[in-house]
Write an enzyme that holds these catalytic residues in place. Structure first.
Site, PDB file in Angstrom:
ATOM      1  N   VAL A 303       3.474   5.834   0.232  1.00 21.00           N
ATOM      2  CA  VAL A 303       2.960   4.831   1.170  1.00 21.00           C
ATOM      3  C   VAL A 303       3.288   3.402   0.758  1.00 21.00           C
ATOM      4  CG1 VAL A 303       1.078   6.297   1.988  1.00 21.00           C
ATOM      5  CG2 VAL A 303       0.711   4.828  -0.014  1.00 21.00           C
ATOM      6  N   GLY A 304       3.872   3.210  -0.415  1.00 19.67           N
ATOM      7  CA  GLY A 304       4.191   1.846  -0.833  1.00 19.67           C
ATOM      8  C   GLY A 304       5.111   1.810  -2.029  1.00 19.67           C
ATOM      9  N   GLN A 305       5.811   0.685  -2.183  1.00 17.44           N
ATOM     10  CA  GLN A 305       6.759   0.518  -3.288  1.00 17.44           C
ATOM     11  C   GLN A 305       6.784  -0.951  -3.691  1.00 17.44           C
ATOM     12  OE1 GLN A 305       8.999   2.962  -4.772  1.00 17.44           O
ATOM     13  NE2 GLN A 305       9.220   1.304  -6.262  1.00 17.44           N
ATOM     14  N   GLY A 306       6.799  -1.217  -4.987  1.00 16.01           N
ATOM     15  CA  GLY A 306       6.871  -2.594  -5.465  1.00 16.01           C
ATOM     16  C   GLY A 306       7.355  -2.646  -6.886  1.00 16.01           C
ATOM     17  N   GLY A 309       5.438  -0.462  -9.333  1.00 17.37           N
ATOM     18  CA  GLY A 309       5.582   0.985  -9.276  1.00 17.37           C
ATOM     19  C   GLY A 309       5.517   1.493  -7.847  1.00 17.37           C
ATOM     20  N   LYS A 325      -1.426   4.947  -7.645  1.00 17.39           N
ATOM     21  CA  LYS A 325      -0.367   4.004  -8.013  1.00 17.39           C
ATOM     22  C   LYS A 325       0.263   4.482  -9.330  1.00 17.39           C
ATOM     23  CE  LYS A 325      -1.257  -0.454  -7.908  1.00 17.39           C
ATOM     24  NZ  LYS A 325      -1.746  -1.795  -8.340  1.00 17.39           N
ATOM     25  N   ASP A 421      -4.460 -13.709  -8.708  1.00 17.34           N
ATOM     26  CA  ASP A 421      -3.374 -13.246  -7.827  1.00 17.34           C
ATOM     27  C   ASP A 421      -3.910 -12.945  -6.430  1.00 17.34           C
ATOM     28  OD1 ASP A 421      -0.728 -12.780  -7.266  1.00 17.34           O
ATOM     29  OD2 ASP A 421      -0.707 -10.725  -8.015  1.00 17.34           O
TER      30      ASP A 421
END
Length: 613
Positions: A303-306, A309, A325, A421
């Site tokens: 569901v996600g990438q960055g 990780g 994650k 952040d």
């Protein structure tokens, strides 16, 4: 020998009966509140009868129940509701506001149960009456001065006396103290003795168990006659009738003396063990890498990438979905992982993402959170308004939720948490679009008394980092750095523009979008961004003004998050437009300029109240 065993049996029986009686409920007076677990009465109940910090005492004449709070604040306890976990208190001198300036509940298990206000106290001549603010007779002197309390910036925007003298500020003032019309309520954490109470029994800590179990709770039957009777403020119980000789009495005295000596030696250690037990209870679960593969169905649903990780959707059970994650172990030295587990694993708030567990299996590391189906705020804030626009009322609700989450991190925990952040990507939305702050990899912990944070390198994301994080010439790094990031996030919500995007006007002059917002407000023009009616325009203007206050160049000129919440919840027409934060790069700009500008706008000769660094 047989007589000895008979006597020993009788003594053990007496000891057990007495131990049950030791933790039985009691009162300081006939009509006073019942004192039982998790509370204990000092000099009456042994330490194992209650939690540390829940100690009550009786007044010298045995007519009142007393609770001592930090910094020599003593209050009367009028009632204890063990079902709702509320303790009602009042000031012995009927002037609780006088004690509040010395009160700090951060080191106690209690919190105020009512709404809290940021109050400022002024001494004013008795010849003048003020409609704004509340007269406090018990603080006023016998002379010509009267003391008024004002509700933070909300009242000070309107209140502009030239003949009054500011005395001091009090951050957390409960409703009851302001009204002065009754008791105030304190609440304590989750119930721990519900099972025993459901069985009609009482609760206590095991006082003579092994080292590994000494923090365990146990149930015990109440005395045969129920709650002890009270005579002259002293608990009275029927005498224990036993046919024992003088020798058995002496033996009993010896055993009791040995028991007390042993108990005294381990008392400090027991307190430490209990606090450690509470800490362990707050820790998240630990999973193996095999567990992670099973939870994510072999990493099937990505569901996600960055850069940190990859995030996969997982399932702990049929009803519990999670986000897993998998951290990129080629970057960093594990500091982000330690930060995240060490900080978010201990905090719980409706606007902070819930941490479920973690994996530290060899070189493989993973973090497990509750699954939030609506992605991050970035999808809605940094996009075309026509495509994913949520509506201005919902944007205001989201902004208020984020602000309350940040205020909780700054003031609601035992230690102050600075996120460093805050940005749309780190604000997740649940199925009802309620915001939850996530990603504590760059956060720092510090005490609430610590106003300045030491940092060796800049933290955060370009476009949201406060100036002082880059250079100490602008001030010290503190919780005000999060305020700056939140302000940039608000402006991004207003404009649907990333803070790295640029706008070009018809003269080809390049300006950052926040400066464009300020110029439009300064000239009295409408923002005109996805606005359908007058109500939308008011909300957009409110978010823009609050955002501009938050991104003032110097930390001392930014409001606290408590004041930000007041501005977001209040009437936008009452807000004052802040000084221009974009002239701060000029050499003539000095710290506090925004405060002095605000002082002119308030038309007051008084010192403007600002948050201290």
């Amino acid at each position: 020998m047989s007589i000895f065993f008979i006597l020993l049996f009788l003594l053990l029986h007496l000891s057990t009966s007495q131990q049950d009686d030791d933790c039985a409920p009691t009162r300081c007076s006939e009509h006073g509140p019942t004192i039982r677990f998790p509370f204990r009465q000092i000099n009456h109940h042994p330490p194992h009868c209650g939690y540390p910090g829940f100690d009550l005492s009786c007044s010298p004449n045995k007519t009142a129940t007393l609770l001592n709070l930090p910094y020599s604040v003593q209050v009367l306890v009028t009632d204890i509701n063990y079902t709702s976990q509320i303790i009602s208190i009042k000031d012995p001198n009927s002037c609780f506001l006088q004690q509040l300036q010395n009160l700090n509940l951060s080191t106690t298990p209690f919190r105020f149960a009512s709404a809290l206000w940021n109050m400022s106290f002024f001494s004013c001549p008795s010849t003048v009456q003020y409609m704004i603010g509340r007269l406090i007779p018990c603080l006023s002197g016998d002379g010509h001065d009267q003391v008024y309390a004002f509700n933070g910036l909300a009242d000070l925007f309107i209140f502009a006396p030239t003949s009054c003298r500011k005395m001091y500020n009090v951050k957390w003032v409960p409703d009851g103290a302001i009204r002065g019309d009754g008791d105030m309520q304190l609440k304590w954490p989750h119930r721990v003795c519900g099972k025993c109470e459901a069985e009609g029994k009482f609760c206590r800590f095991v006082s003579n168990s092994s080292t590994s179990d000494r923090e365990r709770l146990e149930c015990f039957n109440p005395p045969d006659n129920g709650i002890p009777t009270i005579e002259n403020g002293v608990s009275k119980r029927p005498p224990v009738i036993a046919g024992v000789t003088l020798g058995s009495f002496l033996l009993l005295v010896i055993l009791i003396a040995m028991y007390l000596l042993h108990k005294q030696k381990k008392e400090d250690h027991l307190k430490i063990e209990r606090f450690l037990a509470d800490y362990r209870a707050l820790k998240p679960a630990r999973y193996t890498y095999a567990d992670i593969k099973k939870i994510t169905n072999q990493f099937k649903d990505k569901v996600g990438q960055g850069g940190y990780g990859t995030v996969y959707r997982g399932q702990l059970s049929n009803d519990v979905h999670v986000a897993v994650k998998i951290l990129n172990n080629t970057k960093g030295n594990g500091e982000d992982f330690i930060n995240e587990v060490g900080i978010i694993g201990k905090i719980h708030h409706v606007n902070v993402v819930r941490f479920v567990g973690y994996c530290a299996d060899g070189f493989r590391r993973a973090l497990i959170y509750e699954f939030l189906p609506n992605d991050s705020l970035e999808k809605f804030a940094s996009s075309d308004h026509d495509k994913h626009f949520l509506g201005w009322k919902k944007l205001l609700e989201i902004a208020l939720g984020i602000a309350k989450g940040i205020e909780y991190l700054h003031q609601g925990c035992d230690r102050q948490i600075l996120h460093f952040d805050i940005k749309p990507h780190n604000i997740l939305l649940d199925k009802k679009l309620n915001p939850k702050i996530t990603d504590f990899g760059q956060a720092k912990l510090c005490s609430k008394e610590q106003s300045i944070v030491s940092m060796t390198t800049a933290r955060g994301t370009i476009g949201y980092i406060a100036p002082e994080v880059f250079s100490r010439n602008f001030g010290n790094v503190s919780y005000k750095s999060d305020i700056y990031s939140f302000g940039m996030l608000l402006l991004e919500m207003v404009g649907g523009k990333k803070n790295s995007d640029l706008m070009v006007n018809n003269t080809n002059q390049v300006n950052y979008f926040p400066e464009w917002v300020y110029v439009r407000l300064d000239s009295g023009e409408e923002l005109g961004i996805g606005i359908q009616d007058e109500e939308d325009a008011k909300i957009a203007k409110k978010l823009a003004i609050v955002g501009l206050w938050c991104i003032q160049w110097y930390p001392v000129d930014r409001p606290s998050m408590h004041v930000v919440i007041q501005m977001l919840e209040g009437d936008g027409d009452m807000l004052i437009k802040p000084p221009n934060p974009f002239v701060s790069a000029k050499p003539t700009m000095v710290p506090g300029q925004a405060s002095r500008t605000a002082e002119v706008l308030f038309n007051s000769n008084l010192e403007v109240i600002v948050e201290l660094e």
